[in-house]
Design a protein around this motif. Structure first.
Motif, PDB file in Angstrom:
ATOM      1  N   SER A 129       0.837  -1.215   0.000  1.00 50.96           N
ATOM      2  CA  SER A 129       0.000   0.000   0.000  1.00 50.96           C
ATOM      3  C   SER A 129       0.862   1.252   0.000  1.00 50.96           C
ATOM      4  O   SER A 129       0.557   2.239  -0.691  1.00 50.96           O
ATOM      5  N   LEU A 130       1.937   1.231   0.762  1.00 50.34           N
ATOM      6  CA  LEU A 130       2.843   2.377   0.808  1.00 50.34           C
ATOM      7  C   LEU A 130       3.502   2.602  -0.552  1.00 50.34           C
ATOM      8  O   LEU A 130       3.621   3.751  -1.017  1.00 50.34           O
ATOM      9  N   ALA A 131       3.893   1.494  -1.212  1.00 52.95           N
ATOM     10  CA  ALA A 131       4.501   1.619  -2.543  1.00 52.95           C
ATOM     11  C   ALA A 131       3.502   2.192  -3.547  1.00 52.95           C
ATOM     12  O   ALA A 131       3.859   3.000  -4.416  1.00 52.95           O
ATOM     13  N   TYR A 132       2.228   1.793  -3.435  1.00 52.74           N
ATOM     14  CA  TYR A 132       1.196   2.312  -4.334  1.00 52.74           C
ATOM     15  C   TYR A 132       0.971   3.798  -4.108  1.00 52.74           C
ATOM     16  O   TYR A 132       0.788   4.572  -5.064  1.00 52.74           O
ATOM     17  N   ILE A 133       0.991   4.208  -2.821  1.00 50.00           N
ATOM     18  CA  ILE A 133       0.786   5.632  -2.516  1.00 50.00           C
ATOM     19  C   ILE A 133       1.919   6.477  -3.093  1.00 50.00           C
ATOM     20  O   ILE A 133       1.691   7.579  -3.606  1.00 50.00           O
ATOM     21  N   LEU A 134       3.149   5.961  -3.033  1.00 49.73           N
ATOM     22  CA  LEU A 134       4.307   6.737  -3.472  1.00 49.73           C
ATOM     23  C   LEU A 134       4.518   6.703  -4.977  1.00 49.73           C
ATOM     24  O   LEU A 134       5.034   7.672  -5.556  1.00 49.73           O
ATOM     25  N   THR A 135       4.128   5.590  -5.621  1.00 45.86           N
ATOM     26  CA  THR A 135       4.413   5.450  -7.060  1.00 45.86           C
ATOM     27  C   THR A 135       3.179   5.339  -7.936  1.00 45.86           C
ATOM     28  O   THR A 135       3.290   5.404  -9.166  1.00 45.86           O
ATOM     29  N   SER A 136       2.015   5.147  -7.337  1.00 46.25           N
ATOM     30  CA  SER A 136       0.753   4.945  -8.077  1.00 46.25           C
ATOM     31  C   SER A 136       0.800   3.686  -8.936  1.00 46.25           C
ATOM     32  O   SER A 136       0.078   3.570  -9.933  1.00 46.25           O
ATOM     33  N   GLU A 137       1.671   2.738  -8.558  1.00 44.99           N
ATOM     34  CA  GLU A 137       1.760   1.468  -9.263  1.00 44.99           C
ATOM     35  C   GLU A 137       1.600   0.322  -8.269  1.00 44.99           C
ATOM     36  O   GLU A 137       2.153   0.365  -7.169  1.00 44.99           O
ATOM     37  N   GLU A 138       0.830  -0.692  -8.661  1.00 36.37           N
ATOM     38  CA  GLU A 138       0.640  -1.851  -7.800  1.00 36.37           C
ATOM     39  C   GLU A 138       1.711  -2.899  -8.113  1.00 36.37           C
ATOM     40  O   GLU A 138       1.848  -3.325  -9.274  1.00 36.37           O
ATOM     41  N   VAL A 139       2.450  -3.287  -7.092  1.00 34.59           N
ATOM     42  CA  VAL A 139       3.498  -4.308  -7.232  1.00 34.59           C
ATOM     43  C   VAL A 139       3.329  -5.321  -6.106  1.00 34.59           C
ATOM     44  O   VAL A 139       2.929  -4.973  -4.990  1.00 34.59           O
ATOM     45  N   ASP A 140       3.615  -6.576  -6.408  1.00 33.94           N
ATOM     46  CA  ASP A 140       3.495  -7.624  -5.387  1.00 33.94           C
ATOM     47  C   ASP A 140       4.674  -7.628  -4.418  1.00 33.94           C
ATOM     48  O   ASP A 140       4.524  -7.984  -3.246  1.00 33.94           O
ATOM     49  N   LYS A 141       5.841  -7.262  -4.914  1.00 32.05           N
ATOM     50  CA  LYS A 141       7.042  -7.274  -4.068  1.00 32.05           C
ATOM     51  C   LYS A 141       7.788  -5.953  -4.211  1.00 32.05           C
ATOM     52  O   LYS A 141       8.685  -5.826  -5.048  1.00 32.05           O
ATOM     53  N   PRO A 142       7.421  -4.961  -3.407  1.00 36.35           N
ATOM     54  CA  PRO A 142       8.130  -3.663  -3.466  1.00 36.35           C
ATOM     55  C   PRO A 142       9.500  -3.762  -2.775  1.00 36.35           C
ATOM     56  O   PRO A 142       9.685  -3.326  -1.632  1.00 36.35           O
ATOM     57  N   LEU A 143      10.461  -4.364  -3.488  1.00 32.67           N
ATOM     58  CA  LEU A 143      11.771  -4.623  -2.891  1.00 32.67           C
ATOM     59  C   LEU A 143      12.494  -3.344  -2.482  1.00 32.67           C
ATOM     60  O   LEU A 143      13.299  -3.352  -1.544  1.00 32.67           O
ATOM     61  N   TRP A 144      12.243  -2.240  -3.178  1.00 30.47           N
ATOM     62  CA  TRP A 144      12.917  -0.986  -2.842  1.00 30.47           C
ATOM     63  C   TRP A 144      12.479  -0.449  -1.472  1.00 30.47           C
ATOM     64  O   TRP A 144      13.151   0.417  -0.902  1.00 30.47           O
TER      65      TRP A 144
END
Length: 203
Positions: A129-144
């Protein structure tokens, strides 16, 4: 002028097995007597097998013995009222296999505890959810996010305990050291009340 010796008991001391305790082993002395060093060699108590790992010497009983032995000198007890005498055990060789097993067990247990905590709080979903908020992209494994988070978790534990191997970052005690100190204080108080205190008839 009255000859007086002030006796300040040590809080704790460590001696060898079957050691004959003398006054300087368990206390600090000062006073206006000329032969103060001779008093520090006075035998107080013989450590025996019955003492096991620890013995507790009561200051009142000690002063009573000193007064009976030297009635012309005034003794005054200051500081702690008891001294804990720890009896050294025979040094045993470290079992490398046992140490390795305990180390692996602790590491696995810690890892399981951290993973179960993250599962309970849905950490992966939070990071997604945090990765989506920051990048507007849905990813299963936000490794960054996950990799820096994992590194930070380890660094945070090191800073929390204020140690890396034997190196200390500053003089401030870690929470673990404070808890160990409190535990040792409670243990010492327990020993004072429950372990074998020398009796008046031990002459």
């Amino acid at each position: 002028m009255e000859e007086k010796i002030y006796v300040r008991l040590k809080k704790k001391t460590e001696v060898d097995h079957n050691h004959l305790l003398i006054l300087e082993d368990i206390s600090y002395l000062t006073g206006n007597v000329t032969n103060l060093n001779q008093f520090s060699k006075i035998p107080i108590y013989q450590i025996t097998d019955s003492d096991k790992n620890v013995s507790v010497i009561d200051g009142f009983v000690l002063i009573d013995k000193l007064i009976k032995g030297f009635p012309h000198i005034s003794f005054e007890l200051i500081g702690p009222n008891q001294v804990i005498v720890e009896i050294k055990k025979e040094n045993k060789k470290h079992n490398i296999i046992l140490i390795t097993f305990i180390w692996i067990l602790l590491c696995v247990g810690s890892a399981m505890a951290i993973m179960n905590f993250h599962y309970d709080v849905s950490m992966q979903e939070v990071q997604k959810s945090l990765a989506y908020i920051l990048t507007s992209e849905e990813v299963d494994k936000p490794l960054w996010i996950q990799i820096p988070y994992s590194i930070g978790l380890g660094l945070g534990m090191i800073l929390f305990f204020n140690h890396i191997f034997k190196k200390r970052f500053n003089e401030e005690p870690s929470p673990l050291e404070v808890e160990m100190f409190n535990y040792q204080q409670d243990l010492d108080n327990y020993l004072i009340f429950h372990e074998n205190i020398i009796k008046r008839n031990d002459d």
